[in-house]
Motif scaffolding. Sequence first.
Motif, mmCIF file in Angstrom:
data_model
loop_
_atom_site.group_PDB
_atom_site.id
_atom_site.type_symbol
_atom_site.label_atom_id
_atom_site.label_comp_id
_atom_site.label_asym_id
_atom_site.label_seq_id
_atom_site.Cartn_x
_atom_site.Cartn_y
_atom_site.Cartn_z
ATOM 1 N N SER A 63 0.829 -1.207 0.000
ATOM 2 C CA SER A 63 0.000 0.000 0.000
ATOM 3 C C SER A 63 0.861 1.254 0.000
ATOM 4 N N GLY A 64 2.048 1.156 0.568
ATOM 5 C CA GLY A 64 2.956 2.296 0.593
ATOM 6 C C GLY A 64 3.498 2.660 -0.774
ATOM 7 N N LYS A 65 3.456 1.727 -1.712
ATOM 8 C CA LYS A 65 3.922 2.000 -3.074
ATOM 9 C C LYS A 65 2.924 2.862 -3.842
ATOM 10 N N GLY A 66 1.640 2.757 -3.457
ATOM 11 C CA GLY A 66 0.616 3.552 -4.121
ATOM 12 C C GLY A 66 0.303 3.106 -5.533
#
Length: 388
Positions: A63-66
């Motif tokens: 999710s942090g990669k977007g």
Amino acid sequence: MRSNLNGLKLLEKNSGKPQNNFSLLNGYTGASLFHLEIYLKYSDPLDLNKSIAFYKMASINESGKGLFLPFLFGGSVGLLWLEGKLLSLLDKDLSESQKKIIETNYNKKKENLKKILPLYLKTEARFELISGAIGIGVSLSLSDEVEHELILDSFIEQKKEFSTIIGYYLNSLEDTSQILNNDAKMSNKINTGISHGMSGILLYCSYLIDHNILKDKAMFIGEFIYKTIDNISNSLGERNIPSYYPDNLPPKQNTWCYGDMGIGIAMMKYSLSSNRLNLFKKGEKRFFLGVNAFNQQQKKDLCLCHGLGSFISLIETYNSFKENKSVDLTHLSNEAASLLEKNISNSAEFITGGFGEILSLISENNSFTNWESLFLLRNPWGDQNEKS
């Protein structure tokens, strides 16, 4: 039948950590899958906790990669596959809040995948397992027939170009153009392996045929791919099929990702799925050329991708094809398992390290999670038990 090796003792020796990424390849998703399989086999709550913990780390990292990355081994598709397994296999083990979180994440990824798939197939259309459309197909359920059809149709749309290229290759054996995926485009050759090439496409189509899903289209593509591989095989005789064809070099590897063992498995599986048992012997001959090539290697890797781990899994797949086991290769699997057990890697990576190696030792093509299907060595949607 291989003796039941003590996977727990092997696990205790392993103090490695996965890479800091969310991939199946060598990151948190692969670690979560590993501990899920260990939990289901040995029922140790500690492994259940580790599987959930690594899943959370993978989810946060992703999710942090977007971005939703449409790759099975290196992207979001692998995490989607894992979430499906967690939901289906741990129904009684997860709390309601855990189920809700995983289900929400799963549904969101599935929606994203369906949304981007048509554009992906139009713009990139890599027809390969590791990081392309075939890997996406493996992550789908049988009910996702629309998406399976999009993948098959995208290949069929480009078949005319492929046919021209392949025909030129087989007639002139000259390096002239591009085919099937970006790796092949860069080298201007036909990629023959399971991991990135034609053998992976053939296996995917075979499993769809088994379930009578889009059978006509899968057979259409399967015939095209099989005939191409068979023509290449015939042109080389007893020589090993190179990773990229045409090439005077031997294959980069001799087991799963590249080489005659994996290619032979694909040919045999297609012969069974299409009910053309007369073709089985051709794949079997090619498979044994690969077995001999691997046995002659002075230095053998260990991992699931191209080492002893995949050698064991390929032998198990071959034996599953044989009803009467007239050529029983279990002794080779046992020898490889013994050698691997003595040299197990101290790493927590799935396809390239110790976690995958341990799985190859404790599974005989009958895992709880069906992890072998990620390598197209088992049917992603359930075994059909067809034999030669």
